[in-house]
Design a protein around this motif. Structure first.
Motif, short mmCIF file in Angstrom:
data_model
loop_
_atom_site.label_atom_id
_atom_site.label_comp_id
_atom_site.label_asym_id
_atom_site.label_seq_id
_atom_site.Cartn_x
_atom_site.Cartn_y
_atom_site.Cartn_z
N TYR A 84 -3.70 -4.51 3.06
CA TYR A 84 -4.53 -3.41 2.54
C TYR A 84 -4.77 -3.69 1.07
O TYR A 84 -3.81 -3.96 0.33
CB TYR A 84 -3.84 -2.06 2.74
CG TYR A 84 -4.58 -0.90 2.08
CD1 TYR A 84 -5.64 -0.27 2.73
CD2 TYR A 84 -4.22 -0.48 0.80
CE1 TYR A 84 -6.32 0.78 2.13
CE2 TYR A 84 -4.90 0.57 0.20
CZ TYR A 84 -5.95 1.19 0.85
OH TYR A 84 -6.62 2.21 0.26
N THR A 103 0.61 1.09 1.47
CA THR A 103 -0.74 1.58 1.19
C THR A 103 -0.72 2.57 0.03
O THR A 103 -1.59 2.52 -0.86
CB THR A 103 -1.32 2.23 2.45
OG1 THR A 103 -1.33 1.28 3.52
CG2 THR A 103 -2.73 2.71 2.21
N ARG A 109 -2.65 2.38 -3.72
CA ARG A 109 -3.53 3.45 -4.19
C ARG A 109 -3.05 4.04 -5.51
O ARG A 109 -3.86 4.33 -6.41
CB ARG A 109 -3.63 4.55 -3.12
CG ARG A 109 -4.41 4.12 -1.88
CD ARG A 109 -4.31 5.14 -0.78
NE ARG A 109 -5.14 4.79 0.37
CZ ARG A 109 -5.03 5.33 1.56
NH1 ARG A 109 -4.11 6.27 1.79
NH2 ARG A 109 -5.82 4.95 2.55
#
Length: 471
Positions: A327, A405, A409
């Motif tokens: 990701y 993930t 972020r």
């Protein structure tokens, strides 16, 4: 009734013969269906109705016409390496170029003709037989098509420009099944759009690249320092990179030290920062260019050495293999201010997975000397971009994936004050990056791309990508 009719057509598409197709058709009933639909990012799990494994350009054209006639979504697979998994779709047709990997080199005029399913390792293998190369990816199993169509950054870009700056011509299958040549003289608007506009305008079956003298030996490799020295290393690197000769390409990697054979066992998985170098010129000149970097503090390990260019290009293949889960979050940076360095230092080592990392590319050099209007690639004045790569194993529990993930972020969000307002389109990931396509180009370039899209693909047939809608 209309919906039932479309459903019947789609079911028929799994068994219908494609007129004029000489490759192989793979459906859910075939033993190798799962392997055929798998892409580099193991987190992507999609089930196409049909995989059309093409043998040549005529097969590609036939598959495009078939998919349009049966109202099926098209995904185009070159190397299958895009993190968002755009090479495979649900309930549609994958036009698979993976068997089209031929590379032909003309050493006299320093050009290479490369089929659309080739990987950068294929290109380097053939071009280095003549001590030639063009700017390619930093992992040898990256696909030529995807990297090129998005712009193409790599170790040679400061010396020789982006991959798109070296694209001389392309053979393209457009949305109506036509086969066109795009170059400065033939369909120049399409040629312009292909040089950074992604897979929006057709299926490129052959690329023709300019080549440059490189290798066969280059001074290349990483220098690692302990994570505790990250601030000092990045502050030094800021000035070092700004004054570096164009021949010196560098990439900064922040994470843990991968278990590469050349690295002592006791250093494996230790948090560290690395500056990876490749000098595209004489070895002696390269030694002088990196001398100050190697003297910085006391490195944990220094692997900078003369080596074959092909060996350098494939050295980290095993650290990002097919099938792991990935990701990404990415952005171009305004610069490496002390505040930006603090954010990077604070967040880079907070990932739970030892396989996660951040990578920062030094741009500049020849990249900046191409006029902005020459290609859609918009980040020519950017000194650095950063890609935050969350990586975990398929067997890891869901909470592990969620944590990685979330780390990416949070890291990305913390960089907000230091973002340049642009991003490299090839670094955009899945759904939460879908709205950032315009950011990759800016309004003026995006509008021009939309105009070309309207000319060559007015129905948005090629939409399973970082999509630009016809305008």
């Amino acid at each position: 009734m209309a919906a039932e009719h479309i459903g019947r057509l789609r079911e028929e598409a799994t068994v219908m013969r494609i007129d004029g197709f000489r490759g192989r058709l793979i459906t859910g009933g075939d033993a190798d269906y799962d392997s055929a639909r798998a892409v580099w990012n193991g987190a992507v799990d999609r089930r196409p109705r049909l995989i059309a494994r093409c043998a040549g350009t005529a097969d590609v054209a036939a598959a495009v016409r078939f998919a349009r006639d049966h109202d099926l979504v098209i995904a185009v697979r070159g190397g299958g390496h895009n993190v968002a998994g755009t090479a495979v779709c649900d309930d549609g047709v994958v036009i698979d170029l993976s068997q089209m990997r031929a590379v032909s080199v003309d050493p006299a005029d320093r050009t290479a003709s490369v089929q659309g399913g080739a990987l950068w390792g294929d290109v380097d293998h053939e071009t280095q037989a003549h001590a030639l190369a063009t700017t390619g990816g930093i992992v040898s199993h990256t696909g030529v098509a995807g990297l090129t169509l998005g712009g193409g950054i790599g170790f040679l870009m400061r010396a020789h420009g982006l991959t798109v700056d070296n694209l001389l011509a392309a053979e393209v299958v457009t949305a109506d099944g036509s086969i066109l040549r795009a170059s400065a003289d033939d369909h120049p608007d399409l040629y312009w759009a292909l040089r950074g506009g992604g897979g929006n305008f057709g299926v490129v079956t052959t690329f023709r690249f300019a080549l440059h003298p490189v290798g066969p030996l280059v001074l290349a490799g990483p220098v690692f320092w302990a994570a505790d020295h990250t601030t000092d290393v990045l502050r030094f690197y800021r000035d070092f990179a700004a004054g570096a000769p164009d021949e010196l390409g560098t990439v900064v990697r922040l994470g843990t030290i991968p278990p590469l054979p050349a690295i002592p066992d006791e250093l494996h998985w230790r948090p560290a920062i690395a500056v990876v170098c490749c000098y595209a010129g004489p070895i002696a000149d390269g030694e002088r260019a990196v001398e100050a970097l190697r003297r910085l503090r006391t490195p944990l390990v220094d692997l900078l050495a003369p080596k074959p260019y092909t060996a350098h290009q494939s050295a980290t293949d095993g650290t990002v293999p097919h099938g792991w889960h990935y990701y990404w979050k990415a952005t171009d940076l305004v610069g490496l201010s002390d505040d930006a360095i603090s954010v990077i230092t604070d967040h880079a080592y907070r990932a739970r997975s030892p396989r996660s990392y951040a990578v920062m590319f030094h741009m500049g050099g020849a990249v900046t000397r191409v006029p902005h209007a020459a290609t859609p690639y918009a980040g020519r004045d950017i000194a650095h971009n950063i890609n935050i790569d969350a990586v975990w194993l398929p067997a890891d529990p869901e909470e592990h994936a969620a944590a990685e993930t979330a780390w990416a972020r949070r890291f990305f969000d913390a960089l907000q004050p230091h973002r340049a307002g642009s991003v490299y389109v090839n670094f955009l990931d899945a759904d939460d990056d879908a709205g950032r396509v315009r950011e990759a180009y800016g309004d003026r370039i995006y509008r021009r791309l939309a105009e070309v899209k309207a000319k060559y693909d007015p129905d948005n047939t090629f939409r399973h990508n970082k999509n630009i809608r016809p305008g």
